[in-house]
Design a protein around this motif. Sequence first.
Motif, PDB file in Angstrom:
ATOM      1  N   TRP A 107       0.814  -1.209   0.000  1.00 13.49           N
ATOM      2  CA  TRP A 107       0.000   0.000   0.000  1.00 13.49           C
ATOM      3  C   TRP A 107       0.849   1.260   0.000  1.00 13.49           C
ATOM      4  CZ3 TRP A 107       0.525   3.437   3.956  1.00 13.49           C
ATOM      5  CH2 TRP A 107       1.182   2.980   5.095  1.00 13.49           C
ATOM      6  N   ILE A 108       2.044   1.214   0.561  1.00 18.03           N
ATOM      7  CA  ILE A 108       2.870   2.418   0.649  1.00 18.03           C
ATOM      8  C   ILE A 108       3.334   2.869  -0.734  1.00 18.03           C
ATOM      9  CG2 ILE A 108       5.092   1.280   1.006  1.00 18.03           C
ATOM     10  CD1 ILE A 108       3.895   4.390   2.855  1.00 18.03           C
ATOM     11  N   MET A 109       3.405   1.949  -1.671  1.00 19.89           N
ATOM     12  CA  MET A 109       3.802   2.336  -3.031  1.00 19.89           C
ATOM     13  C   MET A 109       2.724   3.224  -3.658  1.00 19.89           C
ATOM     14  SD  MET A 109       5.614  -1.127  -4.406  1.00 19.89           S
ATOM     15  CE  MET A 109       6.258  -0.398  -5.903  1.00 19.89           C
ATOM     16  N   GLY A 110       1.466   2.874  -3.434  1.00 21.08           N
ATOM     17  CA  GLY A 110       0.377   3.713  -3.920  1.00 21.08           C
ATOM     18  C   GLY A 110       0.368   5.073  -3.248  1.00 21.08           C
ATOM     19  N   GLU A 111       0.622   5.084  -1.958  1.00 19.95           N
ATOM     20  CA  GLU A 111       0.686   6.353  -1.221  1.00 19.95           C
ATOM     21  C   GLU A 111       1.837   7.221  -1.739  1.00 19.95           C
ATOM     22  OE1 GLU A 111      -1.360   7.550   1.222  1.00 19.95           O
ATOM     23  OE2 GLU A 111      -2.641   5.831   0.784  1.00 19.95           O
ATOM     24  N   ALA A 112       2.969   6.587  -2.045  1.00 20.51           N
ATOM     25  CA  ALA A 112       4.119   7.341  -2.553  1.00 20.51           C
ATOM     26  C   ALA A 112       3.811   7.930  -3.927  1.00 20.51           C
ATOM     27  CB  ALA A 112       5.349   6.444  -2.623  1.00 20.51           C
ATOM     28  N   GLU A 113       3.112   7.162  -4.759  1.00 22.41           N
ATOM     29  CA  GLU A 113       2.724   7.683  -6.074  1.00 22.41           C
ATOM     30  C   GLU A 113       1.775   8.865  -5.933  1.00 22.41           C
ATOM     31  OE1 GLU A 113       1.237   4.282  -8.154  1.00 22.41           O
ATOM     32  OE2 GLU A 113       3.234   3.400  -8.378  1.00 22.41           O
ATOM     33  N   GLN A 114       0.833   8.771  -5.002  1.00 26.36           N
ATOM     34  CA  GLN A 114      -0.074   9.899  -4.758  1.00 26.36           C
ATOM     35  C   GLN A 114       0.684  11.107  -4.236  1.00 26.36           C
ATOM     36  OE1 GLN A 114      -3.151   8.532  -2.129  1.00 26.36           O
ATOM     37  NE2 GLN A 114      -4.164   7.299  -3.709  1.00 26.36           N
ATOM     38  N   TYR A 115       1.657  10.881  -3.379  1.00 29.50           N
ATOM     39  CA  TYR A 115       2.482  11.968  -2.863  1.00 29.50           C
ATOM     40  C   TYR A 115       3.215  12.666  -4.004  1.00 29.50           C
ATOM     41  CZ  TYR A 115       6.194  14.326  -0.239  1.00 29.50           C
ATOM     42  OH  TYR A 115       7.056  15.265   0.269  1.00 29.50           O
ATOM     43  N   LEU A 116       3.774  11.867  -4.902  1.00 30.06           N
ATOM     44  CA  LEU A 116       4.507  12.454  -6.032  1.00 30.06           C
ATOM     45  C   LEU A 116       3.576  13.204  -6.980  1.00 30.06           C
ATOM     46  CD1 LEU A 116       7.030   9.573  -6.739  1.00 30.06           C
ATOM     47  CD2 LEU A 116       7.521  11.806  -5.719  1.00 30.06           C
ATOM     48  N   GLU A 117       2.387  12.668  -7.203  1.00 30.20           N
ATOM     49  CA  GLU A 117       1.416  13.366  -8.050  1.00 30.20           C
ATOM     50  C   GLU A 117       0.991  14.684  -7.412  1.00 30.20           C
ATOM     51  OE1 GLU A 117      -1.777  10.645  -8.724  1.00 30.20           O
ATOM     52  OE2 GLU A 117      -0.594   9.399 -10.086  1.00 30.20           O
ATOM     53  N   ALA A 118       0.835  14.683  -6.110  1.00 29.57           N
ATOM     54  CA  ALA A 118       0.425  15.898  -5.399  1.00 29.57           C
ATOM     55  C   ALA A 118       1.516  16.961  -5.470  1.00 29.57           C
ATOM     56  CB  ALA A 118       0.100  15.575  -3.939  1.00 29.57           C
TER      57      ALA A 118
END
Length: 125
Positions: A107-118
């Motif tokens: 799940w942290i990979m998805g969170e990291a991708e969202q962080y980068l998109e933000a």
Amino acid sequence: MLDSLLGGLLSAPALIALVGLIVKIFPSTMAGFSTWLYAHVDPGRLPYDSAMNRHWEESRDVMVQLREIQKDTIKNTLMSLMEQPGDQSVKVRYELAKLEKLHAECWIMGEAEQYLEAHHHWRTA
């Protein structure tokens, strides 16, 4: 045929004496030879209860454990980076790439991708 001929000509004591002489003359030879020998062992052909087979099993188990520890460490690093104030996108991208190389799915990979998109620094491959 060549194996039986060499086996007959080189008895065990003669072979041991020869290896001892080579090691005495060239001390680094034994390390190179043992590395070569270890690299060419097929664990599938070893007897199940042999000491070498147990060693291969333990080595494999240790490597799996180390890989899991490495993944957990990277995950924890990602979580702490995303909680820090400011833009940490370069560091997050670096840690995310390390997780992808380890073929981690969490799940942290998805969170990291969202962080980068933000933070508008995410590049899709």
